[in-house]
Design a protein around this motif. Structure first.
Motif, mmCIF file in Angstrom:
data_model
loop_
_atom_site.group_PDB
_atom_site.id
_atom_site.type_symbol
_atom_site.label_atom_id
_atom_site.label_comp_id
_atom_site.label_asym_id
_atom_site.label_seq_id
_atom_site.Cartn_x
_atom_site.Cartn_y
_atom_site.Cartn_z
ATOM 1 N N ARG A 8 42.958 43.500 40.993
ATOM 2 C CA ARG A 8 42.767 44.536 39.969
ATOM 3 C C ARG A 8 43.165 45.938 40.439
ATOM 4 O O ARG A 8 43.815 46.673 39.714
ATOM 5 C CB ARG A 8 41.311 44.534 39.516
ATOM 6 N N ARG A 9 42.789 46.318 41.657
ATOM 7 C CA ARG A 9 43.109 47.688 42.090
ATOM 8 C C ARG A 9 44.603 47.888 42.289
ATOM 9 O O ARG A 9 45.117 48.974 42.112
ATOM 10 C CB ARG A 9 42.319 48.102 43.311
ATOM 11 N N ASN B 107 45.894 48.330 38.793
ATOM 12 C CA ASN B 107 45.517 49.675 38.339
ATOM 13 C C ASN B 107 46.442 50.735 38.914
ATOM 14 O O ASN B 107 46.879 51.644 38.208
ATOM 15 C CB ASN B 107 44.073 49.996 38.727
#
Length: 131
Positions: free
Chosen positions: A15-16, A19
């Motif tokens: 996810r990061r 992002n």
């Protein structure tokens, strides 16, 4: 709504990482130009070279401070390693992009280590820098 192509691009990313990729693509990454735009910095000037506003393009393709990092990390991409489109839209360039960000250390306080044994990145190796 993101496109199916973008969904496929980020499908295997933690996810990061996904992002950060969307922040790069939308110019909302915590670099000086953005931080000045939102009132969190007094100047957009690059803190490492002092020569130009620190935009995504400057950080990834132009800042003289990171020229060695670019040469090392983007060399496998050849000429396409010098284009924003290739760096931010090709699955083959994402690992190299995250290696570059990790090696420069510029965004470490905002996103942490992007490559290494605890990064969450698929098939990540220990890069010797676990700070």
């Amino acid at each position: 709504m993101p496109s199916k192509k973008y969904g496929a691009l980020i499908a295997d990313l933690p996810r990061r990482h996904a992002n950060l990729l969307i922040q790069f693509r939308t110019n909302h990454v915590p670099l000086q130009a953005y931080m000045e735009r939102i009132g969190k910095a007094s100047s957009a000037t690059c803190p490492t070279c002092g020569e130009a506003p620190e935009t995504v393009q400057h950080y990834l393709l132009a800042c003289p401070t990171y020229s060695l990092h670019r040469a090392v990390h983007f060399a496998p991409l050849g000429f396409s390693g010098r284009t924003m489109s290739a760096l931010l839209n090709a699955k083959t360039s994402l690992r190299l992009l995250f290696n570059y960000v990790n090696a420069t250390g510029r965004l470490r306080s905002a996103v942490g280590a992007l490559i290494g044994p605890h990064s969450g990145y698929p098939d990540s190796d220990d890069d010797g820098d676990n700070t």
